[in-house]
Enzyme design. Sequence first.
Site, PDB file in Angstrom:
ATOM      1  N   LYS A   1      -8.959  -1.089   2.153  1.00 12.91           N
ATOM      2  CA  LYS A   1      -7.680  -0.838   2.826  1.00 12.91           C
ATOM      3  C   LYS A   1      -7.935  -0.579   4.308  1.00 12.91           C
ATOM      4  CE  LYS A   1      -3.465   1.995   2.248  1.00 12.91           C
ATOM      5  NZ  LYS A   1      -2.821   3.031   1.415  1.00 12.91           N
TER       6      LYS A   1
ATOM      7  N   SER B   1       1.604   1.953  -0.769  1.00 11.34           N
ATOM      8  CA  SER B   1       1.244   1.285   0.461  1.00 11.34           C
ATOM      9  C   SER B   1      -0.026   0.448   0.387  1.00 11.34           C
ATOM     10  CB  SER B   1       1.079   2.325   1.568  1.00 11.34           C
ATOM     11  OG  SER B   1      -0.018   3.187   1.265  1.00 11.34           O
TER      12      SER B   1
ATOM     13  N   SER C   1       0.411   5.663  -3.681  1.00  8.35           N
ATOM     14  CA  SER C   1       0.056   4.384  -3.060  1.00  8.35           C
ATOM     15  C   SER C   1      -1.105   3.616  -3.678  1.00  8.35           C
ATOM     16  CB  SER C   1      -0.222   4.587  -1.580  1.00  8.35           C
ATOM     17  OG  SER C   1       0.983   4.631  -0.878  1.00  8.35           O
TER      18      SER C   1
HETATM   19  N1  GLN Z   1       5.509   5.664  -1.110  1.00 12.42           N
HETATM   20  C1  GLN Z   1       5.120   6.974  -0.681  1.00 12.42           C
HETATM   21  C2  GLN Z   1       5.484   7.149   0.772  1.00 12.42           C
HETATM   22  O1  GLN Z   1       6.045   6.272   1.310  1.00 12.42           O
HETATM   23  C3  GLN Z   1       3.667   7.204  -0.922  1.00 12.42           C
HETATM   24  C4  GLN Z   1       2.802   6.582   0.093  1.00 12.42           C
HETATM   25  C5  GLN Z   1       1.363   6.858  -0.125  1.00 12.42           C
HETATM   26  O2  GLN Z   1       0.948   7.305  -1.184  1.00 12.42           O
HETATM   27  N2  GLN Z   1       0.585   6.618   0.915  1.00 12.42           N
HETATM   28  O3  GLN Z   1       5.206   8.144   1.362  1.00 12.42           O
END
Ligand code: GLN
Length: 505
Positions: free
Chosen positions: A87, A162, A186
Amino acid sequence: MTADLLTASAADLAGRMAAREVSAREVVDAHLDRIAATDGDGTGDADVHAFLAVVADTARRHADDVDQRRVTGRDLGPLAGVPLALKDLFTMRGAPTTVGSRILDGWVPPYDATVTERLRAADVIVLGKTNMDEFAMGSSTENSAFGPTRNPWDLGRVPGGSSGGSAAAVAACQAPLAVGTDTGGSIRQPAALCGLVGGKPTYGTVSRYGMVAFASSLDQAGPLARTVTDAALLQSVLMGHDPRDSTSIDEAAVGQPYPDLLATLDDGVDGLTIGVVTELRGEGYEPAVLAAFENSIQRFEALGATIVEVSLPHASYGLPAYYLVAPSEASSNLARFDGVRYGLRVDAPTAEEMNAATRGQGFGPEVRRRIMIGTHALSSGYYDAFYAQASKVRRLIAQDFASAFDTVDVLVSPTSPTVAFPLGDKTADPLAMYLNDVATVPASLAGVPAVSVPNGVDGAGLPIGLQVMGPLLGDDRCYRVARALEADLDLDPIARGPHALAAPA
Ligand code: GLN
């Protein structure tokens, strides 16, 4: 031969390389070719667009080096020579780190993240950096400044987020392994939406050094893979105490060792007590998701587990608490992007104007929204009503988990209330997007480990995930239960179904 290398598990590839049936170079070349054939640049309807950067030369050199050391009889690690997608929020010396944002334009970090170092030390071969929601804020990878990633199971749908680039890379057979990060879901949610296994380790077991921070008290790196064993192998490589991360768990200090994820992996669920979380199913969950969940519960029971209903009474407040705590921490963490220290600078007559212009142009709309929410929640006069209140709810949720684990070995729920949704479906409605995280944020707030494992498909053939949550440092139990379901369902881990991508030839 090539197709076989692309669909093989990481464990299988590692075994074949160790037996010298195939070289690391051949394995890496096959995956680089697959990326070239399927990834595109994100402008075409058939482009997976999982990668923001491919480091082909470095990967080939590393593979040759592994092959050479293998010939000279050197001892190599259990995943030596296996390709991986990283990532794009981990620093890697010599390659840009964008975090899916324009604000870091041109920044090439001068150091490696601990995760990058550990992968290197294990001779896992990084193929490139993957697309993500900007600063990991999102659930669909559509918040990337560089265009969305497409779900290999259906190219008209999102891969989740994400860590959507990492998940899509593994689902599209561009890499057998990927590293993602999970702040509120995410890793787990994209794993569910792409038919993969994804693990969020116990907070503090994987170092955050060199990970661009979103919400520091929640951020945790972890594995994505097509099999439970592969995910457990990769997480074992990632875990370890690191004095450079102040929240890293020191085993000696806490008097409890990090879990051995492989020792009990195949022990099954016979004799375990599995808690079904009352608050994490029902309203807002798609019928196919609930049906798959019920089916997995029956299977666990048939395999000898005791099933009990467990309430986490404060879990229903998880989403509002998370969407105050995470933006608050983000608003503070992101203050460092000021046009002076990193990346982008938009010139203006005064320092304040330069700062405002840089941040205004460098950050996308979701990041700006979170900075505003977080700044408001922390501001004098509102702090007690928002941030302090959310922190109290967080503590209550952690206590709910702790009491639940007095009576059950693991807790289970659907990973995501829905299957992968069409691109563009939720971009106009931030709240609809946030609702996707309803089942994943409680474990994040409590810091406990959780694994998402494939749990069948819906009527259209789109993957569904099951979430297994364990007590602090009980990651081994999550993998053990996930492995039992994987063995029982015996699904094909390769995304061949209705997706529009040609299967590897
Ligand atoms: N979807 C969640 C957010 O937008 C989690 C994102 C994540 O785990 N980085 O914050």
